[in-house]
Design an enzyme around this catalytic site. Structure first.
Site, mmCIF file in Angstrom:
data_model
loop_
_atom_site.group_PDB
_atom_site.id
_atom_site.type_symbol
_atom_site.label_atom_id
_atom_site.label_comp_id
_atom_site.label_asym_id
_atom_site.label_seq_id
_atom_site.Cartn_x
_atom_site.Cartn_y
_atom_site.Cartn_z
ATOM 1 N N ARG A 212 0.847 -1.206 0.000
ATOM 2 C CA ARG A 212 0.000 0.000 0.000
ATOM 3 C C ARG A 212 0.877 1.249 0.000
ATOM 4 N NH1 ARG A 212 -3.453 -2.973 4.403
ATOM 5 N NH2 ARG A 212 -4.890 -4.043 3.008
ATOM 6 N N PHE A 228 -11.233 -4.502 -6.189
ATOM 7 C CA PHE A 228 -11.221 -5.411 -5.029
ATOM 8 C C PHE A 228 -10.688 -4.647 -3.809
ATOM 9 C CE2 PHE A 228 -10.173 -7.758 -8.940
ATOM 10 C CZ PHE A 228 -11.183 -8.700 -9.006
ATOM 11 N N ASP A 250 -15.758 -2.941 -5.340
ATOM 12 C CA ASP A 250 -15.784 -4.251 -4.671
ATOM 13 C C ASP A 250 -17.201 -4.780 -4.799
ATOM 14 O OD1 ASP A 250 -13.725 -5.536 -2.298
ATOM 15 O OD2 ASP A 250 -15.778 -6.292 -2.308
ATOM 16 N N SER A 251 -17.349 -6.099 -4.730
ATOM 17 C CA SER A 251 -18.699 -6.675 -4.809
ATOM 18 C C SER A 251 -19.377 -6.677 -3.447
ATOM 19 C CB SER A 251 -18.635 -8.096 -5.363
ATOM 20 O OG SER A 251 -17.760 -8.875 -4.576
ATOM 21 N N ASP A 300 -6.373 -6.381 -6.927
ATOM 22 C CA ASP A 300 -6.012 -7.213 -5.768
ATOM 23 C C ASP A 300 -7.112 -8.236 -5.505
ATOM 24 O OD1 ASP A 300 -4.766 -8.213 -3.515
ATOM 25 O OD2 ASP A 300 -5.489 -6.614 -2.195
ATOM 26 N N CYS A 340 -2.838 -13.569 -4.622
ATOM 27 C CA CYS A 340 -2.585 -14.150 -3.294
ATOM 28 C C CYS A 340 -2.858 -15.653 -3.320
ATOM 29 C CB CYS A 340 -3.418 -13.445 -2.226
ATOM 30 S SG CYS A 340 -5.187 -13.574 -2.514
HETATM 31 N N1 SAH Z 1 -7.347 -4.773 -1.617
HETATM 32 C C1 SAH Z 1 -7.936 -5.118 -0.336
HETATM 33 C C2 SAH Z 1 -8.051 -6.599 -0.120
HETATM 34 C C3 SAH Z 1 -8.803 -7.342 -1.199
HETATM 35 S S1 SAH Z 1 -9.498 -8.861 -0.699
HETATM 36 C C4 SAH Z 1 -7.134 -4.465 0.777
HETATM 37 O O1 SAH Z 1 -6.110 -3.847 0.509
HETATM 38 O O2 SAH Z 1 -7.540 -4.577 1.938
HETATM 39 C C5 SAH Z 1 -10.484 -9.254 -2.060
HETATM 40 C C6 SAH Z 1 -11.770 -8.443 -2.185
HETATM 41 O O3 SAH Z 1 -12.368 -8.809 -3.420
HETATM 42 C C7 SAH Z 1 -12.832 -8.663 -1.141
HETATM 43 O O4 SAH Z 1 -13.158 -7.434 -0.551
HETATM 44 C C8 SAH Z 1 -14.040 -9.239 -1.888
HETATM 45 O O5 SAH Z 1 -15.272 -8.727 -1.414
HETATM 46 C C9 SAH Z 1 -13.787 -8.766 -3.272
HETATM 47 N N2 SAH Z 1 -14.307 -9.573 -4.389
HETATM 48 C C10 SAH Z 1 -14.233 -10.908 -4.564
HETATM 49 N N3 SAH Z 1 -14.682 -11.251 -5.796
HETATM 50 C C11 SAH Z 1 -15.056 -10.103 -6.407
HETATM 51 C C12 SAH Z 1 -15.584 -9.788 -7.696
HETATM 52 N N4 SAH Z 1 -15.799 -10.747 -8.611
HETATM 53 N N5 SAH Z 1 -15.825 -8.498 -7.992
HETATM 54 C C13 SAH Z 1 -15.609 -7.528 -7.080
HETATM 55 N N6 SAH Z 1 -15.076 -7.762 -5.861
HETATM 56 C C14 SAH Z 1 -14.816 -9.032 -5.523
#
Ligand code: SAH
Length: 397
Positions: A212, A228, A250-251, A300, A340
């Site tokens: 970050r 995400f 995000d979803s 991410d 990840c």
């Molecule tokens: N970047 C974040 C961590 C991401 S974790 C940080 O720095 O804290 C992955 C995220 O992807 C989760 O919040 C989950 O809700 C979201 N997610 C999973 N599948 C998804 C999709 N198809 N579209 C949008 N978001 C999604």
């Protein structure tokens, strides 16, 4: 009496190299029954000592090795010593003025199979993920209380690994105060609400802390797309780094709500941020169709390939995601892309990016390779502990 579990002939090599796992196919279980998680003496096919381990006949990972010195007993003192050393290795983080959310015990990577302990502003969130760790759960909690002196410990059992171990556990406070709903943690000098009891993972993705900060260094004056975004770790970093605007997508509705509160908590201008609740795969296609471009795109995603078995399908997903991520980049734009997935190597991620660039018909330069933060160490004898990979790349033509 400690029981002996013998390995099949020639199957001791990885154990001698200190890999902590032995699969069922390498193990000859004795006739006497072994309780899930029982401590056993692991021997080669001739009966020579190899290591002390925890045995779970219900799991494909039948043995998790703990100690290679025959003279050291696996007792409370052993566990305490291991947890003390693990905590001591996080000394810098415990002393940090601007970060109080980090992992204190990272399971096998810290030599403590099945035990996860995350520190959040005086509270600990634990996960007991193996039969061996669960069997001595109360003993481990006592040790964590003595070593870390937390205000409270909350244990989370919402992890799919438990089913693979054939065991179950319950979420709940196991010591002291239950963490408050509106607990605030700090990272890189920024504040975040972290929901330790029902937020994703154990409430926060501390493994991305350093990334970050690194990504925020590319944000000045940029139009950022944080895909995400969860509770906005990268969004906050980019705002602190002087981004012109951020679209955070995000979803998860809850995640975006948390992100909105985090913007206020840090005093950032909410007018600079637009949250979008959407499936990223669809959202990026929409941006392609309406020609919307960004200067910095962060990808991410959650893990697409927990193990090597799902690699081929995961590679197609990474390629698709990165292809559309690249298409949403303005000329000269920067892509910060992550995986990840334990089953995907840094080379795999680079390959997915290369396929994506080719399909997008554009040139990219790799500027930096990124990895997980230091509180998620990568144990050489246990390559599975290296799971988070990232690439920062620039679109050059
Ligand atoms: N970047 C974040 C961590 C991401 S974790 C940080 O720095 O804290 C992955 C995220 O992807 C989760 O919040 C989950 O809700 C979201 N997610 C999973 N599948 C998804 C999709 N198809 N579209 C949008 N978001 C999604």
């Amino acid at each position: 009496m400690i029981k002996t579990v013998k390995l099949r002939p020639g199957r001791e090599r990885s154990a001698l190299q200190r890999h902590p796992w032995l699969f069922a196919s390498a193990v000859n279980l004795p006739k006497e029954s072994i309780e899930p998680g029982e401590t056993v003496r692991v021997a080669d096919s001739r009966g020579e000592f190899v290591a002390w381990g925890a045995c779970n006949p219900r799991s494909k990972i039948t043995l998790r090795l703990l100690e290679w010195d025959e003279g050291r007993a696996i007792d409370t003192g052993w566990w305490r010593g291991m947890i003390e050393r693990s905590a001591a290795r996080r000394g810098e983080l415990f002393r940090s003025a601007d970060t109080d959310a980090f992992r204190v015990v990272f399971g096998e990577a810290d030599g403590l199979p099945g035990l996860i302990a995350d520190y959040y502003a005086g509270y600990i969130v634990t996960q007991f993920l193996t039969a061996g760790a669960l069997r001595i759960k109360s003993e481990l909690i006592d040790i964590l209380v003595q070593v870390l002196k937390p205000k409270g410990i909350y244990s989370r059992a919402d992890n799919e690994l438990l089913a693979l171990e054939g065991v179950s556990d319950q979420s709940g406070a196991v010591f002291g105060e239950s963490p408050p709903d509106d607990l605030i943690v700090r990272e890189n000098g920024m504040k975040y609400y972290a929901d330790l009891r029902s937020g994703q993972k154990t409430g926060f993705y501390a493994d991305q802390r350093n990334n970050r900060r690194i990504v925020s260094g590319y944000a000045r004056g940029k139009r950022v797309l944080d895909c995400f975004c969860y509770s906005g770790g990268f969004t906050m970093g980019c705002l602190a780094g002087g981004a012109e605007s951020v679209v955070a997508a995000d979803s998860s509705h809850e995640a975006l709500e948390l992100l909105g509160r985090n913007i206020g908590l840090n005093g950032f201008d909410p007018a600079k941020v637009r949250t979008v609740e959407a499936d990223i795969f669809q959202l990026l296609r929409d941006y392609r169709d309406n020609g919307e471009k960004f200067d910095l795109v962060i990808l991410d995603p959650p893990k697409f390939a927990p193990t090597k078995a799902s690699l081929a399908r995961a590679m197609r997903a990474y390629k698709d995601l990165n292809l559309h991520g690249i298409k949403s980049l303005a000329e000269g734009g920067i892509l910060a892309t992550f995986s990840c997935s334990g089953g995907v190597t840094a080379r795999d991620l680079k390959m997915a990016l290369a396929w994506a660039a080719t399909d997008a018909g554009c040139e990219m330069q790799i500027i930096e390779y990124l990895t997980q933060a230091e509180d998620h160490p990568m144990r050489l004898a246990y390559p599975e502990s290296e799971y988070l990979k990232g690439i920062i790349a620039r679109k050059t033509g």
